[in-house]
Design a protein around this motif. Structure first.
Motif, PDB file in Angstrom:
ATOM      1  N   VAL A 168       0.841  -1.197   0.000  1.00 17.68           N
ATOM      2  CA  VAL A 168       0.000   0.000   0.000  1.00 17.68           C
ATOM      3  C   VAL A 168       0.877   1.247   0.000  1.00 17.68           C
ATOM      4  O   VAL A 168       1.976   1.255   0.574  1.00 17.68           O
ATOM      5  CB  VAL A 168      -0.961   0.021   1.212  1.00 17.68           C
ATOM      6  N   SER A 169       0.394   2.269  -0.649  1.00 13.60           N
ATOM      7  CA  SER A 169       1.116   3.545  -0.676  1.00 13.60           C
ATOM      8  C   SER A 169       0.094   4.687  -0.640  1.00 13.60           C
ATOM      9  O   SER A 169      -0.868   4.669  -1.429  1.00 13.60           O
ATOM     10  CB  SER A 169       1.977   3.637  -1.937  1.00 13.60           C
ATOM     11  N   PRO A 170       0.274   5.649   0.249  1.00  9.24           N
ATOM     12  CA  PRO A 170       1.310   5.734   1.290  1.00  9.24           C
ATOM     13  C   PRO A 170       0.980   4.819   2.470  1.00  9.24           C
ATOM     14  O   PRO A 170      -0.164   4.457   2.686  1.00  9.24           O
ATOM     15  CB  PRO A 170       1.261   7.191   1.694  1.00  9.24           C
ATOM     16  N   LEU A 179      -5.405   6.211  -1.330  1.00 13.11           N
ATOM     17  CA  LEU A 179      -4.477   5.095  -1.164  1.00 13.11           C
ATOM     18  C   LEU A 179      -4.448   4.284  -2.449  1.00 13.11           C
ATOM     19  O   LEU A 179      -5.442   4.164  -3.163  1.00 13.11           O
ATOM     20  CB  LEU A 179      -4.917   4.169  -0.025  1.00 13.11           C
ATOM     21  N   VAL A 180      -3.306   3.654  -2.711  1.00 12.65           N
ATOM     22  CA  VAL A 180      -3.185   2.727  -3.830  1.00 12.65           C
ATOM     23  C   VAL A 180      -2.673   1.393  -3.285  1.00 12.65           C
ATOM     24  O   VAL A 180      -1.561   1.324  -2.739  1.00 12.65           O
ATOM     25  CB  VAL A 180      -2.219   3.253  -4.917  1.00 12.65           C
ATOM     26  N   TYR A 181      -3.523   0.378  -3.399  1.00 10.81           N
ATOM     27  CA  TYR A 181      -3.114  -0.975  -3.022  1.00 10.81           C
ATOM     28  C   TYR A 181      -2.651  -1.710  -4.291  1.00 10.81           C
ATOM     29  O   TYR A 181      -3.302  -1.622  -5.344  1.00 10.81           O
ATOM     30  CB  TYR A 181      -4.276  -1.765  -2.409  1.00 10.81           C
ATOM     31  N   THR A 182      -1.589  -2.435  -4.184  1.00 11.47           N
ATOM     32  CA  THR A 182      -1.116  -3.277  -5.277  1.00 11.47           C
ATOM     33  C   THR A 182      -1.142  -4.731  -4.817  1.00 11.47           C
ATOM     34  O   THR A 182      -0.467  -5.090  -3.840  1.00 11.47           O
ATOM     35  CB  THR A 182       0.313  -2.904  -5.707  1.00 11.47           C
ATOM     36  N   TYR A 208     -14.211   2.988  -2.300  1.00 14.18           N
ATOM     37  CA  TYR A 208     -13.641   2.551  -3.588  1.00 14.18           C
ATOM     38  C   TYR A 208     -13.611   3.699  -4.594  1.00 14.18           C
ATOM     39  O   TYR A 208     -14.569   4.459  -4.717  1.00 14.18           O
ATOM     40  CB  TYR A 208     -14.478   1.395  -4.139  1.00 14.18           C
ATOM     41  N   VAL A 209     -12.501   3.797  -5.348  1.00 19.51           N
ATOM     42  CA  VAL A 209     -12.371   4.806  -6.390  1.00 19.51           C
ATOM     43  C   VAL A 209     -12.246   4.144  -7.758  1.00 19.51           C
ATOM     44  O   VAL A 209     -13.039   4.405  -8.656  1.00 19.51           O
ATOM     45  CB  VAL A 209     -11.150   5.714  -6.132  1.00 19.51           C
TER      46      VAL A 209
END
Length: 229
Positions: A168-170, A179-182, A208-209
Motif C-alpha cells: 500500500v502507498s502511502p 491510497l493505492v493498493y497493489t 472505492y475509487v
C-alpha cells in the motif's frame, strides 16, 4: 506333473527293458512336447498429466502371438493408491475391482483381449507420480518370453504453488488521502494454474475509487478478482 519351463522345449522320457533270456537292451524313447504360447501385454493411459479430480482411462491389451490358443488366462490389475475406481469394461471375461483380477479365460492365436479401466485422481495427490502395474498372473501354457507379460503406466499429477502479495502507498495516510493498493499473484509452478481467484474486499473506512487489473476482471462489490489462468 510337467513343470512350466517357460520355453519351447521337449521332455524326452527314455525307457530301457532288459531281457533275461537274450540279455539284449530294448530302449523306447517318447518325446513329450510341452505346450507353450507367447503372450504380450501392453498398457496405456489417455492422460499422463492429470489434475486432482480428473478422470483417467487405462487400456490394458493382451495379445496371443501363438503358436497355440491360451487357456486359463488371468491378468491382475489392481488400481494404485491415489486412484478411485469408476468402471471396468473388458472385451471378454470378467473384471473384479475388489481384487483387481481380470479373468480372461481362453484367447485364440492372433486375438487380443482388452480392458478399459476408468478411475478418478484423488485429492491430496498433487505433485506425485502414480504408477499402475498390470501383469499376466495365470496361464495354463508356458510362455517363452515372459518379460513382456507385464506393463506399467505412470501419471504425474499436476501441482501449483500460488502466492499472493500486497502493498500500500502511502503507508501512513491522512484523512481523505487516496491510497493505492497493489495486489500481486505469482505462480511458482511447476505447472500452469487455471481458475485462479483472489478476494480483496475493501474494509470499512475506505471508499472505492477505481482499479486496474493486468489480467482478468475485478468486482468492487464482491471484492473478487477473477485472475483466470
Amino acid at each position: 506333473a510337467v513343470d512350466n519351463p517357460c520355453g519351447a522345449t521337449q521332455i524326452v522320457n527314455v525307457v530301457s527293458v532288459t531281457s533275461d533270456q537274450t540279455s539284449t537292451n530294448v530302449t523306447a524313447t517318447v518325446s513329450d512336447p510341452v505346450a507353450y504360447t507367447d503372450l504380450a501385454l501392453v498398457k496405456t493411459v489417455d492422460e499422463s498429466h492429470p489434475a486432482e479430480g480428473d478422470r483417467v482411462s487405462y487400456t490394458i491389451a493382451v495379445t496371443n502371438k501363438g503358436p497355440i490358443a491360451a487357456t486359463g488366462l488371468q491378468v491382475v490389475e489392481p488400481l494404485a493408491g491415489g486412484l478411485a475406481y469408476v468402471s471396468g469394461v473388458p472385451s471378454q471375461g470378467t473384471y473384479d475391482d475388489a481384487t483387481g483380477l481380470w479373468d480372461i479365460g481362453s484367447l485364440a492365436v492372433g486375438s487380443t483381449a482388452s480392458l478399459l479401466l476408468a478411475a478418478d485422481v484423488e485429492a491430496g495427490t498433487a505433485g506425485t507420480a502414480i504408477t499402475n502395474l498390470s501383469r499376466v498372473s495365470a496361464l495354463d501354457q508356458a510362455d517363452p518370453t515372459p518379460a513382456d507379460n507385464e506393463d506399467t503406466a505412470v501419471v504425474a499429477v499436476e501441482a501449483v504453488d500460488v502466492g499472493v502479495g500486497k502493498s500500500v502507498s502511502p503507508a501512513v495516510p491522512v484523512e481523505k488521502e487516496q491510497l493505492v493498493y497493489t495486489v500481486s499473484v505469482t505462480n511458482f509452478g511447476p505447472d500452469a494454474a487455471t481458475g485462479v481467484g483472489v478476494t480483496d474486499l475493501l474494509p470499512g473506512g475506505l471508499a472505492y475509487v477505481s482499479h486496474v487489473a493486468s489480467q482478468g476482471t475485478y468486482d468492487a462489490g464482491t471484492g473478487l478478482w477473477n485472475v483466470g489462468a
